[in-house]
Design an enzyme around this catalytic site. Structure first.
Site, mmCIF file in Angstrom:
data_model
loop_
_atom_site.group_PDB
_atom_site.id
_atom_site.type_symbol
_atom_site.label_atom_id
_atom_site.label_comp_id
_atom_site.label_asym_id
_atom_site.label_seq_id
_atom_site.Cartn_x
_atom_site.Cartn_y
_atom_site.Cartn_z
ATOM 1 C CB SER A 104 -0.961 -0.056 1.187
ATOM 2 O OG SER A 104 -1.994 0.900 1.054
ATOM 3 C CG ASP A 163 -6.068 -3.111 -3.630
ATOM 4 O OD1 ASP A 163 -6.718 -2.332 -2.907
ATOM 5 O OD2 ASP A 163 -4.912 -3.482 -3.379
ATOM 6 C CG HIS A 181 -5.500 -2.680 0.467
ATOM 7 N ND1 HIS A 181 -4.963 -2.123 -0.670
ATOM 8 C CD2 HIS A 181 -4.881 -2.054 1.511
ATOM 9 C CE1 HIS A 181 -4.086 -1.194 -0.342
ATOM 10 N NE2 HIS A 181 -4.009 -1.139 0.981
#
Length: 499
Positions: free
Chosen positions: A217, A438, A466
């Protein structure tokens, strides 16, 4: 990736503390001391319990770094570290450094909880993570007290009208004033460029000639910035669930709003397929959820001395959309709330906002805007924010907002675009992993970051959630492990089907 409620702070004149680095040299200006590793004494899990230390290989330490690399005379801060020692020290490849995202997430807490997931990598790497500057134990940014944070997190985000928007903006300004009051000294220095320089000091202190790194991320932006600043120091680097650092606040907000709306619709379809408590069809299940959300506006559910507001309910819902594995619990949480029991949804919201049972917060919700706003020179005006908000609520009334632009318009530290400009020319090859489903870092950002880096290979995951490695998909984990352990890069255009 925070998206439900945008925090903002009061704009004052400040200097963004990023200056050109001297790439590919050992850190200069302040000596890099060896790390003294010892017991982990201050890790407390969300349930309030200290973890049992059954694994003697888990140790904690600290690393001293300059507050301002351009002006070492301003002093230093200490970064909190955690290490999970390699099982086979005789075949040890070095250290593998992790950043799990945010920005603002604690790497110390997350690696402590998630170390078992990386057992294959631990066979030959010391697993290392840290709280980046401005996060929790590393001079964490705090804005207000726990009661202030409760009031801010509880704020309703429905109905999607000007009255709600005005209330959110007023709360953002109040939050801004608290950040200015409580953290103004630190705010100019918490950006990703400085964090990348910290990470190079960590590499040197660990005794590694190259940085082996797994970023997830926001951690993909940190890794990309590191590779831009120190290309010759890149070892084996994996960037999973990539953020496109070049996107504007508006582009980011609209892409994430679409991502969460699509994940929500996928959750409803899966729920109905499995036999859904919320309704026999997607339309019926959605109507149940929206009745719940609208019914909570101004009429929160009591939960053990607290209250489940619409804002907290939406945050809890969004938190569970990050992983397909939490969808069954989300169904239960929503169904319980429909029946008047808000405990499960408030648990999900607390897990997202970093609130513990005792009412204390981590720095997650303050560190996020602090890092995000210093990492961009954008300061959208009212016309731009209105445009973004109107487009976002058309995509999803539930998830639409002004986004991070609503935070940074008011931020008391100036921003710089240096962390948005990445190019890893001259580094070792980098592996980028993007997931088609995602919600927080939409898939289109993966090929964009791959192109920007200039020397990266894209691996695609066809599933939901995610983060691809953390999905548990054996194909993804196998390819990532093979690259990190053996240096074997997947073929270009490689992909893994959903499990």
């Amino acid at each position: 990736m925070r998206h439900v409620l945008a925090a903002a702070t009061l704009a004052v004149s400040a200097t963004a503390c990023v200056s050109p680095a001297t790439p590919d040299t050992e850190p200069k200006g302040v000596a890099v001391d060896p790390i003294s590793w010892g017991p982990c004494t201050d890790i407390v899990r969300p349930d309030g319990q200290k973890p049992a230390r059954e694994d003697p290989g888990i140790r904690c330490g600290k690393l001293t770094v300059p507050l301002d690399y351009a002006n070492p005379d301003l002093g230093t801060i200490d970064l909190a570290l955690i290490k999970v020692a390699a099982r086979d020290q005789s075949r040890r490849l070095g250290s593998l450094v992790f950043n799990f995202g945010g920005p603002g997430g604690s790497g110390v807490d997350t690696l402590d909880q998630a170390a078992k997931m990386f057992g294959t990598l631990r066979s030959r790497y010391d697993l290392v993570s840290f709280d980046p500057r401005g996060v929790d134990r590393s001079s964490g940014v705090r804005c207000g007290d726990n009661a202030d944070m409760d009031a801010y997190m509880e704020l309703d985000t429905l109905p999607p009208n000007e009255t709600t928007r005005a209330a959110v903006r007023a709360a953002n300004q109040r939050f801004a004033e608290l950040c200015k009051r409580d953290a103004s000294r630190l705010l100019p220095y918490v950006g990703t460029v400085n964090a990348a320089r910290d990470m190079d000091r960590l590499r040197a202190a660990l005794g590694d000639a190259k940085l082996n790194y797994l970023g997830m991320s926001y951690g993909t932006q940190l890794g990309a910035v590191y590779a831009t600043e120190f290309p010759k120091k890149v070892g084996r680097m994996v960037l999973d669930a990539p953020l496109d650092p070049a996107v504007t606040f508006r582009q980011r907000t609209l892409a994430q709003t679409r991502g969460f709306q699509q994940a929500y619709e996928s959750f409803l379809k899966d729920c109905v397929k499995q036999g859904c408590e919320l309704g026999a069809s997607v339309k019926a299940a959605d109507a149940t959820v929206m009745r719940l959300m609208n019914g909570l506006v101004g009429k929160p559910l009591p939960v053990d001395g607290r209250r489940l507001t619409q804002g907290l309910a939406a945050t809890g819902l969004a938190a569970a959309l990050y992983s397909e594995m939490t969808w069954p619990f989300l169904e239960t949480a929503l169904a319980r709330a429909v029946k008047g029991h808000g405990d499960a949804l408030i648990y999900l919201a607390d897990s997202y906002t970093g609130r513990s049972k005792d009412g204390t917060y981590t720095t997650q919700m303050s560190s996020f805007p602090a890092i995000t706003c210093v990492d961009s020179a954008e300061r959208p005006d009212e016309a731009e924010l209105t445009r973004t908000w109107k487009e976002a609520i058309k995509i999803s009334p539930l998830f639409g907002s002004e986004g991070a632009g609503g935070i940074c318009t008011f931020w008391p530290a100036a921003g710089s675009d240096q962390a948005r400009q990445v190019n890893a020319k001259g580094s070792a090859p980098i592996l980028v992993v993007g997931g088609k489903g995602d919600p927080a870092t939409p898939y289109q950002w993966a090929p964009r970051l791959t192109r920007q880096l200039g020397n990266a290979t894209l691996l695609t995951y066809e599933g939901e959630g995610h983060g691809s490695y953390s999905s548990g998909n054996k194909c993804i984990q196998g390819m990532v492990n093979s690259f990190l352990l053996k240096g074997t890069m997947p073929n270009r255009a490689a992909s893994c089907a959903a499990a």
